[in-house]
Motif scaffolding. Structure first.
Motif, PDB file in Angstrom:
ATOM      1  N   ALA A  78      29.076 -38.941 -18.538  1.00  0.00           N
ATOM      2  CA  ALA A  78      27.767 -39.328 -19.260  1.00  0.00           C
ATOM      3  C   ALA A  78      27.262 -38.271 -19.681  1.00  0.00           C
ATOM      4  CB  ALA A  78      26.291 -39.309 -18.330  1.00  0.00           C
ATOM      5  N   THR A  79      27.070 -39.372 -20.928  1.00  0.00           N
ATOM      6  CA  THR A  79      27.137 -38.780 -22.773  1.00  0.00           C
ATOM      7  C   THR A  79      26.034 -39.636 -23.489  1.00  0.00           C
ATOM      8  OG1 THR A  79      29.639 -39.058 -22.720  1.00  0.00           O
ATOM      9  CG2 THR A  79      28.552 -38.843 -24.832  1.00  0.00           C
ATOM     10  N   ASP A  80      24.980 -38.614 -23.540  1.00  0.00           N
ATOM     11  CA  ASP A  80      23.477 -39.341 -24.732  1.00  0.00           C
ATOM     12  C   ASP A  80      24.198 -40.032 -25.812  1.00  0.00           C
ATOM     13  OD1 ASP A  80      21.285 -39.750 -26.242  1.00  0.00           O
ATOM     14  OD2 ASP A  80      20.676 -37.396 -26.006  1.00  0.00           O
ATOM     15  N   ILE A  81      23.891 -41.060 -26.250  1.00  0.00           N
ATOM     16  CA  ILE A  81      24.288 -41.703 -26.912  1.00  0.00           C
ATOM     17  C   ILE A  81      23.552 -41.942 -28.067  1.00  0.00           C
ATOM     18  CG2 ILE A  81      26.232 -42.898 -25.833  1.00  0.00           C
ATOM     19  CD1 ILE A  81      25.147 -45.035 -25.439  1.00  0.00           C
ATOM     20  N   GLY A  82      21.630 -41.631 -27.585  1.00  0.00           N
ATOM     21  CA  GLY A  82      21.005 -42.165 -27.535  1.00  0.00           C
ATOM     22  C   GLY A  82      19.566 -41.537 -29.452  1.00  0.00           C
ATOM     23  N   THR A  83      19.666 -40.067 -28.735  1.00  0.00           N
ATOM     24  CA  THR A  83      19.155 -39.245 -29.178  1.00  0.00           C
ATOM     25  C   THR A  83      19.080 -38.911 -30.451  1.00  0.00           C
ATOM     26  OG1 THR A  83      18.881 -37.967 -27.219  1.00  0.00           O
ATOM     27  CG2 THR A  83      18.490 -36.557 -29.175  1.00  0.00           C
ATOM     28  N   THR A  84      21.005 -39.251 -30.764  1.00  0.00           N
ATOM     29  CA  THR A  84      21.117 -39.001 -32.222  1.00  0.00           C
ATOM     30  C   THR A  84      21.441 -40.879 -32.491  1.00  0.00           C
ATOM     31  OG1 THR A  84      21.799 -36.756 -32.708  1.00  0.00           O
ATOM     32  CG2 THR A  84      23.161 -38.021 -34.189  1.00  0.00           C
ATOM     33  N   ASP A  85      21.368 -41.506 -33.558  1.00  0.00           N
ATOM     34  CA  ASP A  85      21.128 -42.971 -32.952  1.00  0.00           C
ATOM     35  C   ASP A  85      22.725 -42.983 -33.199  1.00  0.00           C
ATOM     36  OD1 ASP A  85      18.107 -43.072 -32.689  1.00  0.00           O
ATOM     37  OD2 ASP A  85      17.831 -44.380 -35.292  1.00  0.00           O
ATOM     38  N   THR A  86      22.875 -44.195 -32.009  1.00  0.00           N
ATOM     39  CA  THR A  86      24.108 -45.135 -32.524  1.00  0.00           C
ATOM     40  C   THR A  86      23.748 -46.055 -32.875  1.00  0.00           C
ATOM     41  OG1 THR A  86      24.300 -43.658 -30.582  1.00  0.00           O
ATOM     42  CG2 THR A  86      26.238 -45.439 -31.178  1.00  0.00           C
ATOM     43  N   THR A  87      24.232 -46.690 -34.176  1.00  0.00           N
ATOM     44  CA  THR A  87      23.552 -47.795 -35.052  1.00  0.00           C
ATOM     45  C   THR A  87      24.562 -48.546 -34.280  1.00  0.00           C
ATOM     46  OG1 THR A  87      24.657 -47.178 -36.656  1.00  0.00           O
ATOM     47  CG2 THR A  87      22.743 -46.930 -37.057  1.00  0.00           C
ATOM     48  N   ALA A  88      24.012 -49.948 -34.761  1.00  0.00           N
ATOM     49  CA  ALA A  88      24.514 -51.109 -34.454  1.00  0.00           C
ATOM     50  C   ALA A  88      26.010 -51.185 -35.301  1.00  0.00           C
ATOM     51  CB  ALA A  88      23.505 -52.445 -35.044  1.00  0.00           C
ATOM     52  N   GLY A  89      27.126 -51.859 -34.533  1.00  0.00           N
ATOM     53  CA  GLY A  89      28.687 -52.083 -35.910  1.00  0.00           C
ATOM     54  C   GLY A  89      29.506 -50.159 -35.257  1.00  0.00           C
ATOM     55  N   THR A  90      28.905 -49.581 -34.537  1.00  0.00           N
ATOM     56  CA  THR A  90      29.490 -48.669 -34.591  1.00  0.00           C
ATOM     57  C   THR A  90      30.553 -48.744 -33.316  1.00  0.00           C
ATOM     58  OG1 THR A  90      27.974 -46.503 -34.501  1.00  0.00           O
ATOM     59  CG2 THR A  90      29.904 -46.064 -33.225  1.00  0.00           C
ATOM     60  N   VAL A  91      31.883 -48.321 -33.165  1.00  0.00           N
ATOM     61  CA  VAL A  91      32.835 -48.476 -32.091  1.00  0.00           C
ATOM     62  C   VAL A  91      33.058 -47.207 -30.728  1.00  0.00           C
ATOM     63  CG1 VAL A  91      35.342 -49.003 -31.606  1.00  0.00           C
ATOM     64  CG2 VAL A  91      34.154 -50.169 -33.132  1.00  0.00           C
ATOM     65  N   LEU A  92      32.864 -47.757 -30.083  1.00  0.00           N
ATOM     66  CA  LEU A  92      32.026 -46.140 -28.210  1.00  0.00           C
ATOM     67  C   LEU A  92      33.889 -46.418 -28.003  1.00  0.00           C
ATOM     68  CD1 LEU A  92      28.709 -47.022 -27.317  1.00  0.00           C
ATOM     69  CD2 LEU A  92      29.306 -45.450 -29.205  1.00  0.00           C
ATOM     70  N   GLY A  93      33.988 -45.279 -27.571  1.00  0.00           N
ATOM     71  CA  GLY A  93      35.731 -45.052 -27.144  1.00  0.00           C
ATOM     72  C   GLY A  93      35.872 -44.171 -26.325  1.00  0.00           C
ATOM     73  N   PHE A  94      36.420 -43.183 -25.504  1.00  0.00           N
ATOM     74  CA  PHE A  94      36.584 -42.350 -24.834  1.00  0.00           C
ATOM     75  C   PHE A  94      38.488 -42.450 -23.939  1.00  0.00           C
ATOM     76  CE2 PHE A  94      36.175 -45.756 -21.212  1.00  0.00           C
ATOM     77  CZ  PHE A  94      36.452 -45.791 -20.341  1.00  0.00           C
ATOM     78  N   ASP A  95      39.091 -41.104 -23.782  1.00  0.00           N
ATOM     79  CA  ASP A  95      40.462 -40.755 -23.932  1.00  0.00           C
ATOM     80  C   ASP A  95      41.123 -41.379 -22.392  1.00  0.00           C
ATOM     81  OD1 ASP A  95      39.676 -38.816 -22.833  1.00  0.00           O
ATOM     82  OD2 ASP A  95      40.939 -36.872 -23.969  1.00  0.00           O
ATOM     83  N   GLY A  96      39.765 -41.842 -21.613  1.00  0.00           N
ATOM     84  CA  GLY A  96      40.604 -41.570 -20.098  1.00  0.00           C
ATOM     85  C   GLY A  96      39.998 -40.142 -18.925  1.00  0.00           C
ATOM     86  N   ASP A  97      39.838 -39.371 -19.771  1.00  0.00           N
ATOM     87  CA  ASP A  97      39.525 -38.362 -18.864  1.00  0.00           C
ATOM     88  C   ASP A  97      38.376 -38.314 -18.877  1.00  0.00           C
ATOM     89  OD1 ASP A  97      38.426 -35.741 -17.928  1.00  0.00           O
ATOM     90  OD2 ASP A  97      39.670 -34.781 -19.411  1.00  0.00           O
ATOM     91  N   PRO A  98      37.687 -38.986 -17.059  1.00  0.00           N
ATOM     92  CA  PRO A  98      35.806 -39.156 -16.826  1.00  0.00           C
ATOM     93  C   PRO A  98      35.273 -37.333 -16.748  1.00  0.00           C
ATOM     94  CG  PRO A  98      37.741 -37.900 -14.633  1.00  0.00           C
ATOM     95  CD  PRO A  98      38.217 -38.278 -15.654  1.00  0.00           C
ATOM     96  N   THR A  99      36.542 -36.419 -17.452  1.00  0.00           N
ATOM     97  CA  THR A  99      35.249 -35.335 -17.745  1.00  0.00           C
ATOM     98  C   THR A  99      34.899 -34.831 -18.970  1.00  0.00           C
ATOM     99  OG1 THR A  99      36.939 -33.873 -17.996  1.00  0.00           O
ATOM    100  CG2 THR A  99      35.941 -34.304 -15.451  1.00  0.00           C
ATOM    101  N   ALA A 100      35.322 -36.129 -20.102  1.00  0.00           N
ATOM    102  CA  ALA A 100      35.154 -36.094 -21.503  1.00  0.00           C
ATOM    103  C   ALA A 100      34.368 -37.075 -21.823  1.00  0.00           C
ATOM    104  CB  ALA A 100      36.788 -36.678 -22.312  1.00  0.00           C
TER     105      ALA A 100
END
Length: 150
Positions: A78-100
């Motif tokens: 779980a990652t806070d993706i809103g306190t520092t705005d995540t604007t339209a068009g931003t790409v979100l990804g992760f590396d597959g590590d469930p703790t990352a």
């Protein structure tokens, strides 16, 4: 110069089946099924999100797998993706590590995710924004498929 292999053919060769997409709809404090794995196990080769509507309020957000048989587990922490705005068009990804954490702007799976039959779910604690997730995969078991959840 003649193209011997088309872009779509190269993508399919590298990542498997063409991208399947599913929108979260307007994020709310809820769990939403994004994709359904059926007929056996699959190897997810890519899974990225594109923010369609800016996320501007605190939002502890993650993806999880909820198998037909077995325990639900996180695909990414779980990652806070809103306190520092995540604007339209931003790409979100992760590396597959469930703790990352989810990474804004870049990131991709370091290796395929081997998932059983069941659902891939979006878990949100926030109340604004929208993300469309894109997934590519290769069947690990004969007859296994992935579809956007109903």
């Amino acid at each position: 110069m003649t193209a011997i292999i088309q872009g779509s053919q190269l993508r399919n060769l590298l990542f498997g089946n063409a991208p399947i997409s599913k929108s979260t709809g307007t994020l709310a404090a809820t769990t939403v099924s994004l994709f359904t794995v059926a007929g056996g196990r699959v190897a997810v080769t890519s899974l990225i999100g594109v923010v369609g509507t800016s996320i501007t309020v605190a939002n502890s957000y993650k993806l999880q797998v909820n198998p037909t048989t077995g325990d639900t587990s996180d695909l990414v922490a779980a990652t806070d993706i809103g306190t520092t705005d995540t604007t339209a068009g931003t790409v979100l990804g992760f590396d597959g590590d469930p703790t990352a954490s989810i990474v804004k702007g870049a990131g991709g799976l370091a290796r395929p995710l081997f998932l059983p039959a069941g659902d891939i779910e979006s878990v949100s604690a926030g109340t604004d924004g929208e993300i469309t997730w894109y997934l590519t995969y290769v069947p690990y078991d004969d007859g296994a498929t992935v579809e956007a959840a109903a």
